[in-house]
Design a protein around this motif. Structure first.
Motif, PDB file in Angstrom:
ATOM      1  N   THR A 161       0.828  -1.219   0.000  1.00  0.00           N
ATOM      2  CA  THR A 161       0.000   0.000   0.000  1.00  0.00           C
ATOM      3  C   THR A 161       0.858   1.263   0.000  1.00  0.00           C
ATOM      4  O   THR A 161       0.336   2.361  -0.053  1.00  0.00           O
ATOM      5  CB  THR A 161      -0.945   0.030   1.229  1.00  0.00           C
ATOM      6  N   HIS A 194       7.550   0.884   7.097  1.00  0.00           N
ATOM      7  CA  HIS A 194       7.795   1.794   8.213  1.00  0.00           C
ATOM      8  C   HIS A 194       8.032   0.956   9.459  1.00  0.00           C
ATOM      9  O   HIS A 194       7.955  -0.289   9.400  1.00  0.00           O
ATOM     10  CB  HIS A 194       6.653   2.807   8.363  1.00  0.00           C
ATOM     11  N   GLY A 228       6.328   0.274  11.966  1.00  0.00           N
ATOM     12  CA  GLY A 228       5.218  -0.605  12.369  1.00  0.00           C
ATOM     13  C   GLY A 228       5.398  -1.983  11.723  1.00  0.00           C
ATOM     14  O   GLY A 228       5.184  -3.012  12.358  1.00  0.00           O
ATOM     15  N   HIS A 229       5.823  -1.985  10.450  1.00  0.00           N
ATOM     16  CA  HIS A 229       6.049  -3.262   9.759  1.00  0.00           C
ATOM     17  C   HIS A 229       7.163  -4.063  10.435  1.00  0.00           C
ATOM     18  O   HIS A 229       7.208  -5.288  10.335  1.00  0.00           O
ATOM     19  CB  HIS A 229       6.475  -3.032   8.306  1.00  0.00           C
ATOM     20  N   ILE A 255       7.598  -4.620  13.408  1.00  0.00           N
ATOM     21  CA  ILE A 255       7.155  -5.391  14.581  1.00  0.00           C
ATOM     22  C   ILE A 255       7.000  -6.879  14.219  1.00  0.00           C
ATOM     23  O   ILE A 255       7.678  -7.715  14.808  1.00  0.00           O
ATOM     24  CB  ILE A 255       5.905  -4.758  15.221  1.00  0.00           C
ATOM     25  N   ARG A 284      -9.427  -0.561  10.028  1.00  0.00           N
ATOM     26  CA  ARG A 284      -9.827   0.699   9.370  1.00  0.00           C
ATOM     27  C   ARG A 284     -11.320   0.938   9.553  1.00  0.00           C
ATOM     28  O   ARG A 284     -12.101   0.005   9.601  1.00  0.00           O
ATOM     29  CB  ARG A 284      -9.509   0.634   7.879  1.00  0.00           C
ATOM     30  N   ARG A 335     -11.124   1.668   1.654  1.00  0.00           N
ATOM     31  CA  ARG A 335      -9.893   2.144   1.012  1.00  0.00           C
ATOM     32  C   ARG A 335     -10.169   2.605  -0.413  1.00  0.00           C
ATOM     33  O   ARG A 335     -11.088   2.111  -1.059  1.00  0.00           O
ATOM     34  CB  ARG A 335      -8.878   1.007   0.895  1.00  0.00           C
ATOM     35  N   GLY A 350       0.226  -8.714  12.940  1.00  0.00           N
ATOM     36  CA  GLY A 350      -0.194  -7.808  14.010  1.00  0.00           C
ATOM     37  C   GLY A 350      -1.540  -8.271  14.573  1.00  0.00           C
ATOM     38  O   GLY A 350      -2.236  -9.086  13.944  1.00  0.00           O
ATOM     39  N   ASP A 362      -4.318  -7.068  14.584  1.00  0.00           N
ATOM     40  CA  ASP A 362      -5.471  -6.839  13.700  1.00  0.00           C
ATOM     41  C   ASP A 362      -5.635  -7.948  12.649  1.00  0.00           C
ATOM     42  O   ASP A 362      -6.625  -7.972  11.921  1.00  0.00           O
ATOM     43  CB  ASP A 362      -5.344  -5.458  13.017  1.00  0.00           C
ATOM     44  N   PRO A 369       0.883  -8.212  19.905  1.00  0.00           N
ATOM     45  CA  PRO A 369       0.013  -7.140  20.413  1.00  0.00           C
ATOM     46  C   PRO A 369       0.199  -5.847  19.627  1.00  0.00           C
ATOM     47  O   PRO A 369       1.306  -5.569  19.158  1.00  0.00           O
ATOM     48  CB  PRO A 369       0.499  -6.921  21.854  1.00  0.00           C
ATOM     49  N   LEU A 370      -0.855  -5.108  19.506  1.00  0.00           N
ATOM     50  CA  LEU A 370      -0.741  -3.777  18.903  1.00  0.00           C
ATOM     51  C   LEU A 370       0.094  -2.940  19.865  1.00  0.00           C
ATOM     52  O   LEU A 370      -0.237  -2.832  21.051  1.00  0.00           O
ATOM     53  CB  LEU A 370      -2.128  -3.154  18.739  1.00  0.00           C
ATOM     54  N   MET A 371       1.182  -2.406  19.378  1.00  0.00           N
ATOM     55  CA  MET A 371       2.058  -1.675  20.283  1.00  0.00           C
ATOM     56  C   MET A 371       1.614  -0.216  20.423  1.00  0.00           C
ATOM     57  O   MET A 371       1.428   0.488  19.431  1.00  0.00           O
ATOM     58  CB  MET A 371       3.493  -1.718  19.783  1.00  0.00           C
ATOM     59  N   LYS A 410      -0.779   5.056  19.003  1.00  0.00           N
ATOM     60  CA  LYS A 410      -0.207   3.908  18.277  1.00  0.00           C
ATOM     61  C   LYS A 410       1.264   4.168  17.978  1.00  0.00           C
ATOM     62  O   LYS A 410       1.635   5.237  17.488  1.00  0.00           O
ATOM     63  CB  LYS A 410      -1.000   3.685  16.981  1.00  0.00           C
ATOM     64  N   PHE A 411       2.071   3.175  18.256  1.00  0.00           N
ATOM     65  CA  PHE A 411       3.495   3.291  18.010  1.00  0.00           C
ATOM     66  C   PHE A 411       3.787   3.259  16.513  1.00  0.00           C
ATOM     67  O   PHE A 411       3.143   2.512  15.775  1.00  0.00           O
ATOM     68  CB  PHE A 411       4.226   2.126  18.701  1.00  0.00           C
ATOM     69  N   LYS A 449       4.092   5.932  14.291  1.00  0.00           N
ATOM     70  CA  LYS A 449       3.910   7.200  13.583  1.00  0.00           C
ATOM     71  C   LYS A 449       4.369   8.293  14.542  1.00  0.00           C
ATOM     72  O   LYS A 449       3.958   8.323  15.693  1.00  0.00           O
ATOM     73  CB  LYS A 449       2.453   7.417  13.197  1.00  0.00           C
TER      74      LYS A 449
HETATM   75  N1  LIG Z   1       1.826  -0.353  16.564  1.00  0.00           N
HETATM   76  C1  LIG Z   1       1.836  -1.553  15.994  1.00  0.00           C
HETATM   77  N2  LIG Z   1       1.799  -2.666  16.763  1.00  0.00           N
HETATM   78  C2  LIG Z   1       1.818  -3.911  16.191  1.00  0.00           C
HETATM   79  N3  LIG Z   1       1.863  -4.129  14.882  1.00  0.00           N
HETATM   80  C3  LIG Z   1       1.894  -3.070  14.062  1.00  0.00           C
HETATM   81  C4  LIG Z   1       1.876  -1.722  14.567  1.00  0.00           C
HETATM   82  N4  LIG Z   1       1.901  -0.874  13.535  1.00  0.00           N
HETATM   83  C5  LIG Z   1       1.942  -1.658  12.424  1.00  0.00           C
HETATM   84  N5  LIG Z   1       1.928  -2.968  12.735  1.00  0.00           N
HETATM   85  C6  LIG Z   1       1.972  -4.132  11.812  1.00  0.00           C
HETATM   86  O1  LIG Z   1       2.390  -3.709  10.532  1.00  0.00           O
HETATM   87  C7  LIG Z   1       1.369  -3.959   9.547  1.00  0.00           C
HETATM   88  C8  LIG Z   1       1.284  -2.746   8.648  1.00  0.00           C
HETATM   89  O2  LIG Z   1       1.009  -1.582   9.403  1.00  0.00           O
HETATM   90  P1  LIG Z   1      -0.188  -0.599   9.065  1.00  0.00           P
HETATM   91  O3  LIG Z   1      -1.491  -1.308   9.214  1.00  0.00           O
HETATM   92  O4  LIG Z   1       0.018   0.650   9.824  1.00  0.00           O
HETATM   93  O5  LIG Z   1       0.025  -0.507   7.516  1.00  0.00           O
HETATM   94  P2  LIG Z   1       0.222   0.628   6.503  1.00  0.00           P
HETATM   95  O6  LIG Z   1       0.626  -0.109   5.273  1.00  0.00           O
HETATM   96  O7  LIG Z   1       1.078   1.730   6.978  1.00  0.00           O
HETATM   97  O8  LIG Z   1      -1.177   1.247   6.426  1.00  0.00           O
HETATM   98  P3  LIG Z   1      -2.446   0.786   5.743  1.00  0.00           P
HETATM   99  O9  LIG Z   1      -2.718  -0.619   6.235  1.00  0.00           O
HETATM  100  O10 LIG Z   1      -3.392   1.775   6.264  1.00  0.00           O
HETATM  101  O11 LIG Z   1      -2.191   0.862   4.282  1.00  0.00           O
HETATM  102  C9  LIG Z   1       0.069  -4.203  10.349  1.00  0.00           C
HETATM  103  O12 LIG Z   1      -0.755  -5.167   9.755  1.00  0.00           O
HETATM  104  C10 LIG Z   1       0.600  -4.742  11.643  1.00  0.00           C
HETATM  105  O13 LIG Z   1       0.768  -6.131  11.501  1.00  0.00           O
END
Ligand SMILES: Nc1ncnc2c1ncn2[C@@H]1O[C@H](COP(=O)(O)OP(=O)(O)OP(=O)(O)O)[C@@H](O)[C@H]1O
Ligand SMILES: N[C@@H](Cc1ccc(O)cc1)C(=O)O
Length: 420
Positions: free
Chosen positions: A44, A49, A51-52, A54, A86, A90, A192, A194, A222-224, A231-232, A234
């Motif tokens: 996407t 970043h 978050g990925h 994790i 979300r 999208r 993650g 979610d 866990p969602l960090m 949310k961690f 950003k």
């Molecule tokens: N704070 C967090 N804690 C745990 N896992 C996270 C976190 N942030 C991101 N992730 C993991 O990274 C994956 C991608 O992050 P995120 O959903 O933010 O995707 P993105 O590509 O930035 O945004 P979008 O999904 O909106 O396009 C998530 O499915 C999740 O598995």
């Protein structure tokens, strides 16, 4: 020799949220030398970043423990869009966007995982080949709409609506796990928090098609959240990217070094490969002498090295040290640009100018009187040199390729003046 107990290690790190069958997975690991596991990422964006990182750090831990990680790039699923986490639908990406993002992400992943004992797969390879009639007959029959609606991801969207396209997403991710399990011997999917609904959809499909004793496991992280509850991943200015063009190694290093004492130990556990003893030692130091920020420094060092290599770390540290000590003369123009990206900025002409006028014209000082006072007191530095004479002439051509003049006021208040 008994293998390293990876599940215990993950528990110690606080990295397990839910597991579909902990006992079964433990038994599998005890009875088999190998395990292949996967984590998917939809293209996407054109950079990962933090978050990925994790879930990826966990894949990496499995890789280091001798198991076989697979990263799945969602060339197929990315064309649909995961509704997980979300509240709104999208916007569909174009095929060109998806392709471009896939290429950028693949390069970043190779840097993190190398090529040994690691694979990248793309679900466009199999999802792209399924025709509509086969999709409905071969897979659709195994999904009960009533169960699909009850999954959190869909349930939370029912009030405002969800398209059939996004509603179907869980079936596509389920097909991926089925495909990788059957053809590539992948037994575990991680993601993650979610991703729970999508992961369990895959396990259900595998058990329906291959029999309920077929090894297939799921684990979520866990969602960090940060200590302040947000949310961690950003920062105030947006995501912290792995692409050095979007977030420079210096900014990346700074992000980690500025972490709160309340978060730093958790991050050491998630984002570094330090031993339990090393982390416990840093936790104790944070408790006893927090002002030294030993844990933050080690965290910044380890994560920057992992993502940007030794070179990136060296550069980040060099800029940090130079800006901290004020000894900036050896920095290159690009290092200055990295280091002062978020500092106040001003513009000036290329002609020489008296220091007092220069400080007032660039609004670094509010008045000539204040400017004279600060210069005389030794609070003003021009390109790294303290200037105490009110008659000093600022010569824009004298440093940093004539592109910038850097004014420091007091200990660390820098202004980047761009020469027009
Ligand atoms: N704070 C967090 N804690 C745990 N896992 C996270 C976190 N942030 C991101 N992730 C993991 O990274 C994956 C991608 O992050 P995120 O959903 O933010 O995707 P993105 O590509 O930035 O945004 P979008 O999904 O909106 O396009 C998530 O499915 C999740 O598995
Ligand atoms: N749905 C996952 C990405 C993914 C795609 C396909 C999969 O098979 C697995 C995971 C996410 O948005 O983070």
């Amino acid at each position: 020799m008994a293998k390293f107990d990876i599940l215990e290690d993950l528990k110690w790190r606080g990295a397990i949220n839910q597991e579909t069958d902990e006992e079964g997975l433990r038994k599998y690991l005890a009875e088999h030398d190998d395990l292949a596991l996967y984590c998917g990422t939809d293209p996407t964006g054109d950079s990962l970043h933090i978050g990925h990182l994790i879930p990826f750090m966990i894949l990496k831990r499995f890789q280091m423990a001798g198991y076989h990680p697979v990263i799945l790039i969602g060339g197929g699923t990315g064309a649909i869009g995961d509704p997980s986490g979300r509240t709104t639908e999208r916007v569909l990406q174009t095929a060109e966007q998806v392709k471009h993002n896939e290429e950028s992400l693949t390069n970043q992943m190779k840097k993190l995982f190398g090529t040994e004992n690691f694979e990248i797969r793309n679900n466009a390879e199999w999802l792209g080949k399924i025709n509509l009639i086969d999709f409905l007959r071969d897979y659709g029959k195994y999904f009960q709409v009533n169960n699909m609606i009850n999954k959190d991801v869909v349930a939370s969207r029912l009030e405002n609506g969800i398209s059939f396209t996004e509603f179907t997403y869980q079936i596509l991710q389920a097909i991926d796990f089925y495909h990788l399990n059957k053809d590539d011997g992948v037994q575990l999917q991680i993601g993650g928090g979610d991703q729970w609904g999508n992961i369990t959809a895959g396990i259900d499909l595998i058990h329906k098609l291959e029999g309920s004793d077929r090894p297939a496991f799921g684990l979520t992280i866990p969602l960090m959240l940060k200590a302040d509850g947000t949310k961690f991943g950003k920062s105030a200015g947006g995501a912290v990217w792995l692409d050095p063009e979007k977030t420079s190694p210096y900014e990346f290093y700074q992000f980690w070094i500025n972490q709160d004492d309340r978060d730093v130990v958790k991050y050491l556990k998630y984002f570094t490969f330090l031993s339990h003893e090393e982390i416990e030692d840093l936790a104790e130091k944070t408790e006893k002498e927090p002002w030294k920020r030993a844990a933050q420094k080690k965290l910044a060092e380890e994560v920057t090295k992992f993502v940007h290599g030794e070179e990136g770390l060296k550069e980040a540290q060099m800029i940090t040290d130079a800006l901290f000590s004020g000894d900036i003369k050896n920095l290159s123009v690009t290092q200055i640009e990295q280091g002062l990206k978020n500092a106040p900025s001003a513009e000036a002409g290329s002609e020489k100018k008296n220091i007092v006028d220069f400080l007032v014209d660039t609004k670094i000082e509010p008045s000539k009187r204040q400017a004279r006072e600060d210069v005389k007191n030794g609070a003003i530095y021009v390109n790294g040199d303290r200037e105490q004479s009110v008659d000093f002439e600022v010569d824009p051509s004298s440093a940093f390729d004539g592109k910038y003049v850097i004014i420091r006021k007091g200990k660390r208040k820098y202004t980047l003046v761009t020469i027009k």
